[in-house]
Enzyme design. Structure first.
Site, PDB file in Angstrom:
ATOM      1  N   MET A 409       0.817  -1.210   0.000  1.00 14.33           N
ATOM      2  CA  MET A 409       0.000   0.000   0.000  1.00 14.33           C
ATOM      3  C   MET A 409       0.849   1.257   0.000  1.00 14.33           C
ATOM      4  O   MET A 409       2.004   1.261   0.429  1.00 14.33           O
ATOM      5  CB  MET A 409      -0.942   0.021   1.205  1.00 14.33           C
ATOM      6  CG  MET A 409      -0.251   0.171   2.550  1.00 14.33           C
ATOM      7  SD  MET A 409      -1.429   0.510   3.881  1.00 14.33           S
ATOM      8  CE  MET A 409      -2.009   2.152   3.415  1.00 14.33           C
ATOM      9  N   CYS A 410       0.262   2.325  -0.519  1.00 13.64           N
ATOM     10  CA  CYS A 410       0.866   3.663  -0.442  1.00 13.64           C
ATOM     11  C   CYS A 410      -0.263   4.641  -0.159  1.00 13.64           C
ATOM     12  O   CYS A 410      -1.136   4.351   0.668  1.00 13.64           O
ATOM     13  CB  CYS A 410       1.624   4.001  -1.722  1.00 13.64           C
ATOM     14  SG  CYS A 410       0.633   4.016  -3.226  1.00 13.64           S
ATOM     15  N   GLY A 411      -0.285   5.783  -0.812  1.00 10.78           N
ATOM     16  CA  GLY A 411      -1.347   6.752  -0.581  1.00 10.78           C
ATOM     17  C   GLY A 411      -2.540   6.545  -1.486  1.00 10.78           C
ATOM     18  O   GLY A 411      -3.679   6.818  -1.100  1.00 10.78           O
TER      19      GLY A 411
END
Length: 453
Positions: A409-411
């Site tokens: 995951m990231c933003g």
């Protein structure tokens, strides 16, 4: 500043601003322009101007300077620090030197810190200072990083940066502040929309100008430094020796499947610039996902090799010339071309494709959560129990990660897909990418993020 016709040329992706000044006599000055000169040329031609002067405040780390190309193609006079020891024809300036621009004058101010040889350029209309091109010295709400030379010199350069900012703060309050680095730049700048300011506004609101003393300034500046793309360490020397002069605009030559297969066998890297959903649905095994968006150049320079041929797989709606320009402006002249027909052509020729699962926040189970955002982002709020490795560090650490079911995951998902592609290259399977970010998890779970590292 009323009589100055100043045109900011903003590169949203790199978070930088170049500037064009109409000198009022059919000539122009440009400051800190990259090799992607299209914006500068458009602005000059719209006004019927010839670019007579190109000033560089410092040896840039985050883009290839366009000054030498202007000199070679238009006879532009390059203005730069004599202490930079550039290996091409230029007018070397020292502290206090002035250049007559024909009514306006440009005065060099030694402002070391971001780099040793850094100059700011004070633009004078008669004897009145109109504005100062501060480059990587005084920024809007901040100051540029001082760790691009070496770890051993970082603190000393930070102390020089303090003295430089104090010097600039003695200019009249109404003087414009026109920095190169702004929000989004890995050369350091706080988030925000303002890219120019005044000395008075910075004295009132810039926390680094309001530091109690030099030690406090150094602690605050060094404490704000995050990671930066490794290509920064190469481009300073590229710009000192002199950037390439382009014979033609950069482009992506078409390559058939056989040519691409041959290149890959010889060590080329496939870079897939399509959107996250397109890459997830099917991609060439071993391809590196770097979705094409404003920050494409930074992540290309962070993740892709500069010393091996790169083959692009792009979406039908993506401009190949724009992809080539984004690579070229950061010194990536190793684009071999693009796969004609994309993944469909690859599979039609009998080669396999692979896919990567996309999951929503409500579908998360007991998989390991690998958060690959920057350290400051992770510290500000992350899912409980998440493992954190910055995307820029992942290639080196992928082999050490245990092979267990993992959601990356990231933003929003773009960086996470890049991370998943790196893990796939390292042999990881049972991977998924979160379609969204931390706030999506908060919304569906009703729980709070953790904010400690």
């Amino acid at each position: 500043m009323t009589g100055i016709d100043l045109v900011p040329l903003v590169d949203e992706g790199l978070g930088n601003s170049a500037y064009l000044v109409d000198l009022g006599d059919g000539r122009a000055l440009v400051v800190d322009v990259s090799l992607d000169l299209r914006g500068a040329w458009r602005a000059a031609r719209r006004r019927g101007l010839t670019v007579a002067f190109a000033a560089d405040t410092h040896l840039h780390a985050d883009f290839v300077s366009g000054a030498r190309h202007l000199a070679a193609t238009e006879g532009t006079q390059i203005l730069a620090s004599a202490a930079g020891h550039r290996e091409f024809t230029h007018t070397g300036l020292r502290d206090g030197d002035e250049v007559d621009l024909g009514g306006l004058r440009l005065r060099a101010l030694a402002t070391p810190g971001h780099t040793h040889e850094h100059l700011s350029f004070l633009l004078l209309d008669g004897d009145a200072p109109a504005g100062v091109f501060t480059g990587g010295s005084l920024l809007v709400g901040s100051a540029a990083r001082t760790d691009l030379v070496s770890a051993e010199q970082t603190e000393d350069l930070a102390r020089q940066q303090y003295a430089s900012l104090q010097r600039l703060a003695t200019l009249p309050d109404e003087v414009g502040v026109w920095p190169t680095h702004g929000a989004g730049s890995f050369c350091s700048a706080p988030p925000g929309t303002e890219r120019t300011s005044t000395i008075g506004r910075e004295k009132a609101g810039n926390p680094l100008l309001r530091a109690k003393n030099e030690d406090g300034f150094v602690a605050d500046l060094l404490g704000s430094l995050g990671s930066f793309p490794p290509y920064f360490l190469r481009l300073i020397e590229v710009n000192r020796r002199g950037s390439v002069v382009l014979d033609t605009d950069p482009a992506l030559p078409p390559l058939d499947v056989g040519a691409v297969q041959s290149l890959l066998t010889d060590g080329a890297q496939l870079v897939d610039t399509r959107s996250v959903p397109e890459f997830a649905a099917g991609h060439v095994p071993g391809a590196l996902s770097i979705p094409f968006r404003p920050v494409f150049a930074s992540w290309l320079g962070w993740l892709a090799p500069h010393d091996r041929p790169l083959v692009i797989v792009r979406g039908a709606d993506q401009d190949p010339a724009e992809i080539a320009w984004q690579a070229t402006k950061i010194g990536y002249t190793n684009l071999a071309g693009e796969l004609t027909g994309g993944v469909d052509a690859w599979t039609a020729a009998g080669h396999s494709a692979t896919s990567t699962r996309l999951v929503r926040a409500g579908q998360l189970g007991r998989e390991r959560i690998l958060d690959i955002r920057q350290t400051a982002e992770f510290a500000a709020g992350h899912l409980p129990g998440a493992t954190h490795i910055e995307l820029g560090e992942l290639a080196e650490r992928a082999g050490d990660l245990s092979r267990e079911p993992t959601v990356v995951m990231c933003g929003h998902g773009e960086r996470a897909m890049g991370a998943a592609s790196l893990l796939e290259q390292a042999g990881h399977r049972d991977l998924a990418v979160l379609d969204g970010g931390p706030q999506d998890w908060v919304t569906v779970s009703g729980r709070s993020l953790e904010s400690r590292t």
